[in-house]
Design an enzyme around this catalytic site. Sequence first.
Site, mmCIF file in Angstrom:
data_model
loop_
_atom_site.group_PDB
_atom_site.id
_atom_site.type_symbol
_atom_site.label_atom_id
_atom_site.label_comp_id
_atom_site.label_asym_id
_atom_site.label_seq_id
_atom_site.Cartn_x
_atom_site.Cartn_y
_atom_site.Cartn_z
ATOM 1 N N CYS A 150 0.821 -1.212 0.000
ATOM 2 C CA CYS A 150 0.000 0.000 0.000
ATOM 3 C C CYS A 150 0.858 1.266 0.000
ATOM 4 O O CYS A 150 0.698 2.133 -0.874
ATOM 5 C CB CYS A 150 -0.962 -0.012 1.171
ATOM 6 S SG CYS A 150 -0.226 -0.520 2.745
HETATM 7 N N1 LIG Z 1 -4.258 -4.567 5.057
HETATM 8 C C1 LIG Z 1 -3.728 -3.861 4.080
HETATM 9 O O1 LIG Z 1 -4.025 -2.675 3.928
HETATM 10 C C2 LIG Z 1 -2.794 -4.490 3.109
HETATM 11 C C3 LIG Z 1 -2.307 -5.763 3.270
HETATM 12 N N2 LIG Z 1 -1.430 -6.284 2.376
HETATM 13 C C4 LIG Z 1 -0.900 -7.631 2.538
HETATM 14 O O2 LIG Z 1 -1.919 -8.574 2.216
HETATM 15 C C5 LIG Z 1 -1.792 -9.715 3.036
HETATM 16 C C6 LIG Z 1 -3.100 -9.895 3.818
HETATM 17 O O3 LIG Z 1 -3.310 -8.749 4.619
HETATM 18 P P1 LIG Z 1 -4.611 -8.580 5.524
HETATM 19 O O4 LIG Z 1 -5.799 -9.000 4.759
HETATM 20 O O5 LIG Z 1 -4.532 -7.222 6.072
HETATM 21 O O6 LIG Z 1 -4.300 -9.672 6.663
HETATM 22 P P2 LIG Z 1 -5.281 -10.241 7.765
HETATM 23 O O7 LIG Z 1 -4.433 -10.485 8.951
HETATM 24 O O8 LIG Z 1 -6.456 -9.349 7.898
HETATM 25 O O9 LIG Z 1 -5.760 -11.642 7.142
HETATM 26 C C7 LIG Z 1 -4.888 -12.705 6.916
HETATM 27 C C8 LIG Z 1 -5.649 -13.882 6.323
HETATM 28 O O10 LIG Z 1 -4.731 -14.939 6.056
HETATM 29 C C9 LIG Z 1 -5.193 -16.163 6.640
HETATM 30 N N3 LIG Z 1 -3.994 -16.874 7.099
HETATM 31 C C10 LIG Z 1 -3.154 -16.516 8.103
HETATM 32 N N4 LIG Z 1 -2.114 -17.371 8.199
HETATM 33 C C11 LIG Z 1 -2.315 -18.309 7.234
HETATM 34 C C12 LIG Z 1 -1.593 -19.479 6.828
HETATM 35 N N5 LIG Z 1 -0.456 -19.821 7.431
HETATM 36 N N6 LIG Z 1 -2.079 -20.204 5.814
HETATM 37 C C13 LIG Z 1 -3.226 -19.860 5.176
HETATM 38 N N7 LIG Z 1 -3.949 -18.761 5.520
HETATM 39 C C14 LIG Z 1 -3.502 -17.990 6.532
HETATM 40 C C15 LIG Z 1 -6.139 -15.736 7.747
HETATM 41 O O11 LIG Z 1 -7.205 -16.653 7.900
HETATM 42 P P3 LIG Z 1 -7.171 -17.965 8.804
HETATM 43 O O12 LIG Z 1 -6.229 -17.641 9.948
HETATM 44 O O13 LIG Z 1 -8.584 -18.171 9.225
HETATM 45 O O14 LIG Z 1 -6.684 -19.043 7.904
HETATM 46 C C16 LIG Z 1 -6.736 -14.444 7.190
HETATM 47 O O15 LIG Z 1 -7.842 -14.736 6.377
HETATM 48 C C17 LIG Z 1 -0.594 -9.489 3.960
HETATM 49 O O16 LIG Z 1 0.549 -10.069 3.416
HETATM 50 C C18 LIG Z 1 -0.481 -7.983 3.966
HETATM 51 O O17 LIG Z 1 0.804 -7.586 4.256
HETATM 52 C C19 LIG Z 1 -1.061 -5.597 1.276
HETATM 53 C C20 LIG Z 1 -1.485 -4.322 1.064
HETATM 54 C C21 LIG Z 1 -2.368 -3.654 1.998
HETATM 55 C C1 LIG Z 2 -0.635 0.384 9.405
HETATM 56 C C2 LIG Z 2 0.256 -0.810 9.190
HETATM 57 O O1 LIG Z 2 0.616 -1.500 10.119
HETATM 58 N N1 LIG Z 2 0.629 -1.049 7.943
HETATM 59 C C3 LIG Z 2 1.488 -2.148 7.564
HETATM 60 C C4 LIG Z 2 1.774 -2.095 6.108
HETATM 61 C C5 LIG Z 2 0.655 -2.541 5.284
HETATM 62 C C6 LIG Z 2 0.888 -3.885 4.646
HETATM 63 O O2 LIG Z 2 0.108 -4.749 4.852
HETATM 64 O O3 LIG Z 2 2.008 -4.042 3.932
HETATM 65 P P1 LIG Z 2 2.517 -5.389 3.221
HETATM 66 O O4 LIG Z 2 1.551 -5.710 2.203
HETATM 67 O O5 LIG Z 2 3.817 -5.099 2.649
HETATM 68 O O6 LIG Z 2 2.661 -6.433 4.260
HETATM 69 C C7 LIG Z 2 2.828 -2.099 8.243
HETATM 70 O O7 LIG Z 2 3.360 -1.037 8.475
HETATM 71 O O8 LIG Z 2 3.396 -3.184 8.411
#
Ligand SMILES: NC(=O)C1=CN([C@@H]2O[C@H](COP(=O)(O)OP(=O)(O)OC[C@H]3O[C@@H](n4cnc5c(N)ncnc54)[C@H](OP(=O)(O)O)[C@@H]3O)[C@@H](O)[C@H]2O)C=CC1
Ligand SMILES: CC(=O)N[C@@H](CCC(=O)OP(=O)(O)O)C(=O)O
Length: 344
Positions: A150
């Site tokens: 992001c």
């Molecule tokens: N939030 C954001 O704004 C952004 C996030 N990202 C990236 O996207 C990815 C997801 O982020 P976000 O949705 O915020 O994360 P969350 O923590 O909200 O969700 C993670 C998901 O992954 C599942 N999960 C966790 N561990 C495992 C595993 N070992 N095997 C399979 N499934 C697993 C969990 O479900 P369950 O435990 O039930 O299996 C859950 O559905 C991350 O890598 C994050 O860095 C990228 C850009 C922006």
């Molecule tokens: C507010 C906040 O905690 N933001 C996350 C970055 C967002 C993210 O999910 O980044 P990746 O997709 O690279 O994991 C952080 O600083 O780690």
Amino acid sequence: MIKVGIVGGTGYTGVELLRLLAQHPQARVEVITSRSEEGVKVADMYPNLRGHYDGLAFSVPDATRLGECDVVFFATPHGVAHALAGELLATGTRVIDLSADFRLQNADEWAKWYGQPHGAPELLPEAVYGLPEVNREAIKSARLIAVPGCYPTATQLGFIPLLENGLADASQLIADCKSGVSGAGRGAKVGSLFCEAGESMMAYSVKGHRHLPEISQGLRRAAKGDVGLTFVPHLTPMIRGIHATLYARVADRTVDLQKLFEERYANEPFVDVMPAGSHPETRSVRGANVCRIAVHRPQGEDLVVVLSVIDNLVKGASGQAIQNMNILFGLEERMGLSNVALLP
Ligand SMILES: NC(=O)C1=CN([C@@H]2O[C@H](COP(=O)(O)OP(=O)(O)OC[C@H]3O[C@@H](n4cnc5c(N)ncnc54)[C@H](OP(=O)(O)O)[C@@H]3O)[C@@H](O)[C@H]2O)C=CC1
Ligand SMILES: CC(=O)N[C@@H](CCC(=O)OP(=O)(O)O)C(=O)O
């Protein structure tokens, strides 16, 4: 119809994929995984999706079922796609990874920043960095796409026009970025509690955030050379949104920066260069797959200030992932995506 699988369907980016794909005319979610909610129906957990995913329930990740999909999105913490991507690619399934697993081209650098060995270095040469505004051609024929983070999306889109044209002093770039709390994911953490983050603001990871090498990698490509970047992320009391205030030294005061930005993004459906003097707000992109940018030059200064805002869960993650899917499958790039935000 494109058969879609989602690994990590209960997290914030996973449910955002579901929300956006519910409106997509050419994609149907066939598999959605969760280890904690196995058997629970999607619409029972997320009533906002009622009527769209009737009959679809969470199942534990299973490579055979996922391998029957045309494309699998990983909306999981880092390390998960490393373990499964190779097996899926071998069955002909395309992989679009929202995590950081394939964003850095150098496995050793990845290991340094993510604190564990890279789990699939053999796949790195074919991983395509999924920022359509710079990599559209490569995305079209990719099998494995690394969706940018992001902060990296907002920051790169803001700096790219200056760097591609050799206008900015690439050794002195500053990205002062603010994120909403959903950027930290859905997992319970003390720092994300309303009492901790709800009415407070703080900088974090000033010594070095894992998005620093990712942003630097992209900016080096734009600048065709080394860059010096100071990146300071902040946690702010909003749910969604990234606001990046970007600073660069541009010695040439004759260049029309507004025109430069407008021309660079003239054909980009999801980058909006706002009129000169604008101050984009995060609420103007909430829920929308768009980056809104404004470029400023404070009077009499070499300094240029670029303001860049996105919704971290949409153009910063799930919307951008679907934009990549559209390009990959030869669909209209805008399909199922909107640049209309939710106000107020
Ligand atoms: N939030 C954001 O704004 C952004 C996030 N990202 C990236 O996207 C990815 C997801 O982020 P976000 O949705 O915020 O994360 P969350 O923590 O909200 O969700 C993670 C998901 O992954 C599942 N999960 C966790 N561990 C495992 C595993 N070992 N095997 C399979 N499934 C697993 C969990 O479900 P369950 O435990 O039930 O299996 C859950 O559905 C991350 O890598 C994050 O860095 C990228 C850009 C922006
Ligand atoms: C507010 C906040 O905690 N933001 C996350 C970055 C967002 C993210 O999910 O980044 P990746 O997709 O690279 O994991 C952080 O600083 O780690």
